[in-house]
Design a protein around this motif. Structure first.
Motif, mmCIF file in Angstrom:
data_model
loop_
_atom_site.group_PDB
_atom_site.id
_atom_site.type_symbol
_atom_site.label_atom_id
_atom_site.label_comp_id
_atom_site.label_asym_id
_atom_site.label_seq_id
_atom_site.Cartn_x
_atom_site.Cartn_y
_atom_site.Cartn_z
ATOM 1 N N PHE A 55 79.294 66.005 -19.022
ATOM 2 C CA PHE A 55 80.728 66.162 -18.793
ATOM 3 C C PHE A 55 81.453 65.309 -19.819
ATOM 4 C CE2 PHE A 55 84.690 64.859 -16.454
ATOM 5 C CZ PHE A 55 85.334 66.088 -16.619
ATOM 6 N N GLY A 56 82.296 65.933 -20.605
ATOM 7 C CA GLY A 56 83.043 65.239 -21.637
ATOM 8 C C GLY A 56 83.354 66.178 -22.773
ATOM 9 N N GLU A 57 84.244 65.706 -23.665
ATOM 10 C CA GLU A 57 84.626 66.475 -24.843
ATOM 11 C C GLU A 57 85.149 67.861 -24.461
ATOM 12 O OE1 GLU A 57 81.340 66.606 -27.453
ATOM 13 O OE2 GLU A 57 81.167 64.424 -27.625
ATOM 14 N N GLY A 58 85.831 67.925 -23.313
ATOM 15 C CA GLY A 58 86.458 69.175 -22.914
ATOM 16 C C GLY A 58 85.525 70.200 -22.328
ATOM 17 N N GLN A 59 84.362 69.804 -21.884
ATOM 18 C CA GLN A 59 83.452 70.768 -21.280
ATOM 19 C C GLN A 59 82.561 70.092 -20.253
ATOM 20 O OE1 GLN A 59 81.037 72.470 -24.368
ATOM 21 N NE2 GLN A 59 79.642 70.751 -24.424
ATOM 22 N N ALA A 60 82.093 70.902 -19.318
ATOM 23 C CA ALA A 60 81.123 70.463 -18.311
ATOM 24 C C ALA A 60 79.992 71.474 -18.322
ATOM 25 C CB ALA A 60 81.766 70.388 -16.923
ATOM 26 N N SER A 61 78.764 71.007 -18.365
ATOM 27 C CA SER A 61 77.624 71.917 -18.467
ATOM 28 C C SER A 61 76.486 71.443 -17.580
ATOM 29 C CB SER A 61 77.137 72.020 -19.916
ATOM 30 O OG SER A 61 76.658 70.767 -20.368
ATOM 31 N N LEU A 62 75.701 72.413 -17.170
ATOM 32 C CA LEU A 62 74.491 72.173 -16.383
ATOM 33 C C LEU A 62 73.371 72.932 -17.072
ATOM 34 C CD1 LEU A 62 73.027 71.138 -13.802
ATOM 35 C CD2 LEU A 62 73.726 73.263 -12.686
ATOM 36 N N SER A 63 72.351 72.212 -17.552
ATOM 37 C CA SER A 63 71.277 72.808 -18.338
ATOM 38 C C SER A 63 69.983 72.832 -17.542
ATOM 39 C CB SER A 63 71.062 72.037 -19.646
ATOM 40 O OG SER A 63 72.233 72.059 -20.426
ATOM 41 N N PHE A 64 69.254 73.939 -17.689
ATOM 42 C CA PHE A 64 67.957 74.122 -17.045
ATOM 43 C C PHE A 64 66.903 74.213 -18.139
ATOM 44 C CE2 PHE A 64 71.196 75.931 -14.355
ATOM 45 C CZ PHE A 64 70.874 75.494 -13.088
ATOM 46 N N SER A 65 65.919 73.325 -18.092
ATOM 47 C CA SER A 65 64.862 73.324 -19.110
ATOM 48 C C SER A 65 63.796 74.362 -18.821
ATOM 49 C CB SER A 65 64.223 71.939 -19.198
ATOM 50 O OG SER A 65 63.665 71.561 -17.937
ATOM 51 N N HIS A 66 63.586 74.720 -17.562
ATOM 52 C CA HIS A 66 62.559 75.710 -17.203
ATOM 53 C C HIS A 66 62.969 76.320 -15.864
ATOM 54 C CE1 HIS A 66 58.770 77.396 -15.765
ATOM 55 N NE2 HIS A 66 58.343 77.359 -17.029
ATOM 56 N N LEU A 67 63.499 77.524 -15.926
ATOM 57 C CA LEU A 67 64.023 78.150 -14.716
ATOM 58 C C LEU A 67 62.898 78.568 -13.784
ATOM 59 C CD1 LEU A 67 66.900 80.391 -16.094
ATOM 60 C CD2 LEU A 67 67.142 78.476 -14.530
#
Length: 1462
Positions: A333-345
């Protein structure tokens, strides 16, 4: 069995590979000791002694005498002075004594305090040592086994994290590692070992309770690097790394400057309680992925105000459960964006994801569903992987594992599961169960205390085993009761120690029996028993033994005889189905076994929960263009329900597809990813740990369309004309009709600066142009418009701009209006508009179209010449750019007012764009077709020619069914050429066009003619085939023939019926029609035709057999007939043929067939029987004749004959001419490949070069070369050969004959060469040998020799005269000497020798007597040598029988060398 919540010790346990009891005991003892030291220490400060003044009260006694006043005054003064001196002295003495006493007391107090502290420290150490010794003594006997179980490779539990800091701030890097023996940790900076001694005070390295830290003091810019930590023990090594970025202060980057905080103050992790305005700019949508892939869900945000140091809090939820970072998910969260990353679904990650931005201003959130489908199975047909693996009720050697089952649609049902475990720090997976478990719960036993484990599950069906599930979180095999047994014990004074309850129980040797034995979980395959440890239990470690007994049997059987149980619960398997059991438990330690516990009530292994019933009614309703809302009633039986699976299929198909891949816990689900316009059916299944329910009833068929709503607002309100009292307005249709046709529009007006709106029309109008009257000239008006459909009236448009009511009088035309766009592709689009309402002083003659990029300021005119059409295709646009357009009308007065600027148009083809297709239907009608899956109930197709609506019913017909529309041409001709277009309303601009040109129309009309006047398609035209018996088959094959099809054969214009002579048949399933003629003769020359008819379709095929074509067929048929007759008896399967063997022999071979024992085989040459050593074996089927050393004498005709009572056959091969030449070439190929190297042979005539071959004959094509020049046979160089050799004779060699010699043999394709360099030493040696041989030959030629005439034996009667005569030769003349019995013969009358002409020599013996018998020899010799001839003379007497002797032979001479002399 109730699943106990994870206790605190499991949450905080870092999965160290050490004994839990040992670690926790030491930790708690240290805590208690520290508290004791803090409570017992008191500050013994000595109070400061206050100074006290003691004044003596002196009373003056009255003197007994009387003095004068002066004396009295003087005496009084002196007395007072003396008293003052004494008082000062006493005061000084008292002050000195008091100071001395205070100093002594202070020193004494300090000494007492030091003694007290020393005693206190000593006692604390003694207590700590005593307790430690007690604990170590207690664990000493089990330490070896415990340490053996605890051995573990290092494993990092918490990894290093990267940091970004400012200069002169401290940085602390931390990580947690476990392993046994305790790992040794080393720190590295960019791969270089960090040494604290090199930079004292720079680094501080610490380690406590498995947490290792590296602190960098006052970080410098040069400390920016990658820092690594490596943990090592005897079992392995692990590492972790992180980046440290040190930033320098530059202007506004100086930390905390804006809020006035001191430099270096760490940021607060608590979100400040302040207001933020959050707007989502870009959002993640519904996402579809597969297991094993990576994914990032991301939203871009606009946060107001934008503060660098303070931000709102971002939270991620899955199905309303707050997510935390793990090895599977990372958050940013920062720099104008929020992300959720999955390394192995995994399917565990499927669900509804919600991003919540929390601040004082409230909560802003966005949600979308993530679908994760199964990865491809390892075995075709295997089920998907289980999911949501959880561990419960962990203990020393026991844990319960639960999971959720996978969905099965096309796969066979799941029949069970395999559970695997793996010890943390290793990669060794061990299967826990031998047979598949049928329910989604399993108690895993046999764990080692103090070790950590992870688990996974695999599903099994008839096709195979699934992929494993995602591994569980690590769980430690520890006893949660251990901490409850700790207690504090107060000692003397304020001392307190921590110990286990069993340590205060006294000398308990054998433990008591367990209590409260009961079944905590019952299933069909196992029963989980639980109990309370015995009280008292003793100090020694406990273990348990479980015994079972069938009710009524009276016998007990120990369940865990091989393995002791250390946990107070145990899963009992292998129970007979339907039989009740009772159980009891015994406890044991090293001292012995306790009495049995109380017997449990009868327990029977059976499932306590059953498969849920099917869900109730399923309802599907419209949602969006690609989604449907599915709702259902819960099942009647829903014990321990895990959720539901939803399946769907396309109407008309039998293939079900899963809609969700992880059970959902609610009875309403939005199914995404559907095809717009397609029809679907849905069903639902309920899931619990036992399995899945039956499928619910199927839902009604539903078409995927957007739900019905009110239309959006119209837009683009334009003033088209004004006469001073009324205004003509136009506008554009709403972009969204709401899923139903628009019924009309409502218009409101108001004057400028007025607040109230006035209704223009009370009833809706359907046209999009309206003249509003009753206006005041010169006034300003604004308008707004609302559309209506079945769902109601939509929102009104924004107010138009202010229009002034004044009459238009300009000569130029007014603006065009209603600019629309269709056929938007990657580089082009088609623009349409309507003509101006106000045409000006003359009619409109054309239009100019202008465009520009959305943010550009310059208009570009598309057409240099005004177009008379009200449409234009704009090309050469840039893909992905956004453009705006306008139109200017033209009349005789000039260019009029431009239209309003159009809405921005993105030039990019829509995904899945479809085009108009042209075709011909089954009846031969020509049509144009277009499909639109995106259409709604309110959509309709509009067909245009030259972008004008088609209204000519005489030439066209439009048929629309569902999302498919066709434009039929009734009587297609040249008038129908042109551009046709179609558009679909209430869609996102779905449209297409088709140019019907002359070539395309002719092609379509040809197809139409074929359909209206059909022909039967043929796979093959009429052809012939000749059978083995000489029969001729005429045949053709049609693509398809119906059972009613008819046919006929016509030969030379005469139909031929089916008969013995012409056998005709037809196989309508394959379309093959044939006619077979047994005997094909010269009468059959002519034309053959087959005529077909199948309904209205006809066809025919002809074959002309005349002249050479007929004779070829006739000859082939006759040949095949004769071949058939020949093969009825013995015959040659392969006729005579030849080849050359490796031994250079010509082999004649043939194959025979259909022979028997009586069959006679013969070889003939020129009709003469050719005898062979061995008769051929006819059973082998191969006959061979070898001709060695082929030459011209072998010319002739060779025959092989077969004959028996069934007939005969002959095969002929003539060896002559080309056949003979080919044989020679083949022999040359064998000989050339095996030719020996050239060899030198010296003779008396010269030097001979020879090459040995397997066979050589003069017919072979050989050549000799000298220095690459071909050599011909001559007196100097003679060429010849023998059967096994080819040679070149160099006669009388000279220096000119030196050089390279090459022998070449040609086999018809290749040249085989052998070379020799005859020069240098090779020539010299050969030449010297030649000279020697030449001299020897000369001597041999001129030496003395007997040419002939003398026999080897002579028989003569006594008294006769014997004359022996012979011819001799020699140059010079030889000398002749006769010997008898190796002695010289003395010449006399009895013996006489005569030599005539130096070559005729005779020996005469007169009156032969018996004494003359013996051995006679004649030596002929000159200087070159000679010869010696021996003969025997035998004399018999008169009257005696002549002796039997062999007929005389010519005597053989013996060589006499020139050097020997007799």
């Amino acid at each position: 069995m109730s699943l106990v919540a994870v206790p605190f010790y499991q949450k905080r346990h870092k999965h160290f590979d050490q004994s839990y009891r040992n670690v926790q005991t030491r930790y708690l003892l240290d805590e208690y000791a520290a508290k004791k030291r803090a409570s017992t220490q008191s500050s013994s400060q000595t109070a400061v002694t206050q100074e006290s003044s003691s004044h003596r009260a002196s009373s003056q006694t009255a003197l007994g005498r009387t003095t004068c006043r002066l004396c009295a005054k003087r005496l009084s003064a002196e007395s007072e002075e003396e008293h003052e001196r004494k008082r000062r002295y006493q005061s000084l003495e008292a002050a000195y004594g008091e100071a001395k006493r205070e100093r002594f007391l202070r020193e004494l107090a300090e000494l007492e305090e030091n003694v007290h502290l020393a005693r206190s420290h000593a006692q604390s150490k003694l207590d700590r040592y005593a307790i430690q010794q007690m604990v170590e003594d207690k664990l000493a006997w089990e330490r070896p086994a415990l340490e053996e179980r605890m051995r573990r490779a290092p494993e990092i539990l918490v990894r290093l994290r990267s940091h970004t800091v400012w200069e002169r701030m401290n940085v602390k890097l931390c990580f947690t590692v476990q392993g046994f023996p305790t790992p040794v940790v080393q720190w590295y900076k960019d791969g270089v070992l960090i040494c604290q001694a090199e930079e004292p005070g720079k680094y501080r390295i610490d380690s406590k309770y498995g947490v290792h830290t590296l602190e960098i003091n006052r970080a410098h810019f040069d400390d920016t690097a990658t820092y690594s930590a490596v943990a090592t023990n005897v079992h392995g090594q692990v590492s972790t790394n992180a980046a440290v970025v040190v930033r320098r202060f530059r202007g506004d980057e100086e930390p905390f400057h804006s809020v006035g905080l001191p430099i270096g103050l760490p940021l607060s992790s608590v979100v400040p309680y302040m207001h933020f305005d959050v707007q989502f700019l870009e959002k993640f949508g519904v996402t579809f992925r597969r297991e094993g892939e990576t994914l990032t869900l991301k939203c871009t945000l606009l946060v107001t105000p934008e503060l660098k140091r303070v931000q709102p809090r971002a939270e991620w939820y899955r199905d309303d459960v707050l997510l935390k970072e793990s090895k599977w998910t990372k958050m940013f969260f920062g720099e104008g964006q929020a992300s959720l990353s999955f390394s192995h679904l995994n399917k565990d990650d499927e669900g509804l994801y919600t991003l919540r931005i929390v601040s004082r201003g409230g909560i802003r959130e966005h949600s979308a569903f993530l679908f994760v489908r199964d990865a491809d199975p390892l075995v075709t047909g295997a089920p998907g992987a289980p999911m949501d693996l959880q561990c419960h009720d962990a203990n020393r050697d026991y844990v319960i594992v639960t999971w959720k089952p996978p969905n099965t649609t096309t796969e066979s049902p799941v029949i069970g599961y395999f559970i695997d475990r793996c010890e943390v720090g290793t990669d060794n997976w061990v299967q826990c169960n031998d047979a598949p478990v049928k329910i989604c719960k399993y108690p895993v036993t046999g764990l080692f205390e103090g070790r950590s484990y992870i688990f996974r599950v695999r599903a099994v069906n008839n096709a195979g085993i699934s992929r494993p599930s995602r591994v569980s979180e690590a769980v430690a095999a520890l006893d949660p009761i251990d901490l409850k047994r700790l207690k504090g014990v107060h000692l003397e004074g304020d001392k307190e120690i921590v110990m286990y309850e069993d340590e205060s129980e006294g000398e308990v040797q054998v433990p008591g029996p367990p209590t409260n034995v009961h079944a905590s979980e019952i299933s069909r395959t196992y029963v989980v028993l639980s109990w309370d440890p015995p009280v008292p239990r003793g100090k020694e470690p406990l273990m348990y033994f479980i015994e079972k007994s069938v009710v009524g049997s009276g016998t007990w059987q120990r369940v865990n005889a091989q393995t002791a149980v250390r946990s107070p619960r145990y899963a009992v398997f292998d129970l007979a189905e339907g039989k009740p059991y009772v159980f009891r438990v015994l406890s044991a330690n090293k001292h012995g076994l306790s009495d049995p516990s109380e017997i449990t009530p009868p327990i029977q292994a059976q499932d306590t929960i059953v498969t849920p019933s099917a869900p109730g009614r399923v309802l599907a309703s419209r949602n969006t263009k690609t989604s449907v809302v599915v709702q259902w009633d819960p099942p009647k039986h829903q014990e321990d329900l895990l959720g539901y699976y939803v399946d769907c299929r396309v109407a008309g198909s039998n293939v079900w597809e899963p809609c969700n891949h992880k059970p959902i816990g609610y009875n309403r689900f939005v199914v995404h990813g559907l095809t717009t316009g397609e029809q679907y059916i849905f069903r639902v299944k309920a899931v619990n740990p036992v399995g899945m329910s039956e499928n619910s009833q199927e839902s009604d068929v539903i078409k995927v369309q957007a739900a019905l709503t009110v239309p959006s607002h119209p837009y683009g309100i334009t003033l088209l004309n004004c006469d001073g009292h009324s205004m003509t307005l136009g506008w554009k249709v709403p972009k969204f009709s709401g899923g139903a046709p628009i019924l009309g529009y409502y218009i409101d007006k108001r004057e400028a600066h007025h607040k109230n709106w006035h209704e223009v029309n009370s009833a809706p109008i359907q046209e999009r142009i309206l003249t509003v009257g009753g206006l005041t000239e010169g006034s300003l008006y604004e308008f707004k418009i609302a559309a209506t459909n079945l769902a109601g009236i939509g929102q009104p448009s924004d107010p138009s701009e202010l229009f002034k009511c004044e009459a238009w009088t300009m000569p130029e035309p007014g603006p065009a209006y209603d600019l629309t766009f269709c056929e938007v592709r990657d580089t082009s689009l088609v623009m349409l508009w309507k003509p101006p309402v106000y045409s000006g002083s003359s009619p409109v003659s054309g239009y100019f179209v202008d465009y520009k990029e959305e943010d550009s300021g310059e208009w570009i005119t598309v057409n240099e010449v005004a177009t008379a059409n009200r449409y234009l295709k704009v090309c050469d646009l840039h893909q992905g750019k956004t453009y705006v357009f306008r139109v200017r009308a033209v009349n005789a007065s000039g260019v009029g007012k431009p239209s309003d600027t159009s809405e921005p148009v993105l030039v990019e083809a829509r995904p899945g764009t479809k085009e108009i297709t042209a075709g011909v239907d089954k009846e031969g009608n020509i049509y144009l077709s277009f499909d639109c899956p995106e259409m709604t109930d309110a959509s309709h197709f509009t067909w245009c020619k030259s972008y004008e609506d088609i209204a000519d019913d005489k030439r066209f017909k439009v048929e629309t069914v569902g999302d498919h529309s066709k434009l039929y041409f009734k009587n297609p001709d040249k008038e129908d050429l042109g551009t046709y277009s179609v558009s679909v309303s209430d869609t996102d601009g779905v449209s297409s066009s088709f140019v019907l040109d002359q070539e395309e129309l002719e092609h379509l009309m040809a197809l139409s003619n074929e359909i209206k006047n059909p022909t039967i398609p043929l796979k093959s035209e009429l052809a012939y085939e000749i059978f083995d018996k000489g029969q001729v088959r005429f045949w053709l094959q049609a693509e398809h023939l119906s059972p009613d099809a008819s046919y006929r054969f016509v030969i030379n214009d005469r139909e031929v019926p089916d008969s013995e002579k012409h056998r005709i048949k037809c196989d309508k399933s394959t379309g093959i029609i044939e006619m077979v003629m047994d005997r094909f003769t010269v009468e059959n020359e002519g034309t053959y035709t087959v005529q077909l008819q199948d309904g209205n379709a006809k066809n025919q095929s002809s074959l002309v057999l005349i002249g050479d074509a007929f004779r070829a067929v006739l000859d082939e048929a006759e040949f095949q007939r004769k071949e058939f007759l020949r093969k009825q008896g013995p015959h040659f399967a392969e006729y005579l043929h030849w080849d050359v063997t490796e031994e250079c022999e010509v082999r004649l071979a043939c194959k025979v067939a259909n022979t028997k024992k009586e069959t006679v085989f013969k070889w003939l040459k020129d009709d003469v029987l050719y005898e062979t050593e061995k008769l051929p074996d006819l059973e082998k089927g191969v006959c061979e004749l070898l001709i060695p050393k082929l030459s011209k004498k072998d010319h002739g005709e060779y025959k092989a004959t077969l004959k028996d009572d069934r007939g005969q056959d002959v095969s002929t091969l003539e060896i002559a001419g080309k056949v003979y030449d080919d044989m020679i070439l083949a022999m040359s190929r064998v000989c050339g490949a095996s030719a020996s190297p050239l060899k030198i042979l010296c003779t008396a005539d010269g030097i001979r070069l020879q090459c040995f071959l397997k066979y050589f004959t003069e017919e072979m094509k050989v050549n000799w070369y000298h220095k690459d020049a071909k050599v011909g046979s001559s007196e100097h160089m003679r060429i010849g050969g023998s059967e096994d050799m080819a040679w070149l004779q160099i006669c009388e060699p000279t220096e000119k004959d030196k050089g390279k010699y090459t022998f070449e043999i040609f086999d018809g394709k290749n040249n085989h060469q052998r070379s020799l360099d005859l020069s240098g030493q090779a020539f010299d040696e050969a030449f010297a040998e030649f000279q020697q041989l030449k001299a020897a030959a000369f001597a041999e030629k001129n030496r003395g020799k007997v040419v002939g005439g003398l026999p080897d034996v002579v028989t003569i009667m006594e008294g006769k005269t014997l004359n022996l005569t012979c011819t001799v030769f020699g140059n010079p003349d030889p000398e002749v000497v006769w010997f008898k019995n190796d002695k010289d013969i003395e010449l006399s009358d009895h013996f006489s020798v005569k030599v005539e002409q130096a070559k005729y020599v005779s020996l005469t013996i007169k009156g032969v007597t018996s004494e003359d018998s013996g051995k006679y020899s004649m030596n002929v010799k000159n200087k070159y040598g000679g010869e010696k001839i021996d003969l025997t003379i035998s004399v018999y007497k008169h009257g005696e029988k002549i002796p039997d002797v062999l007929p005389p032979q010519q005597a053989k001479p013996k060589l006499i060398p020139a050097s020997t002399s007799e």
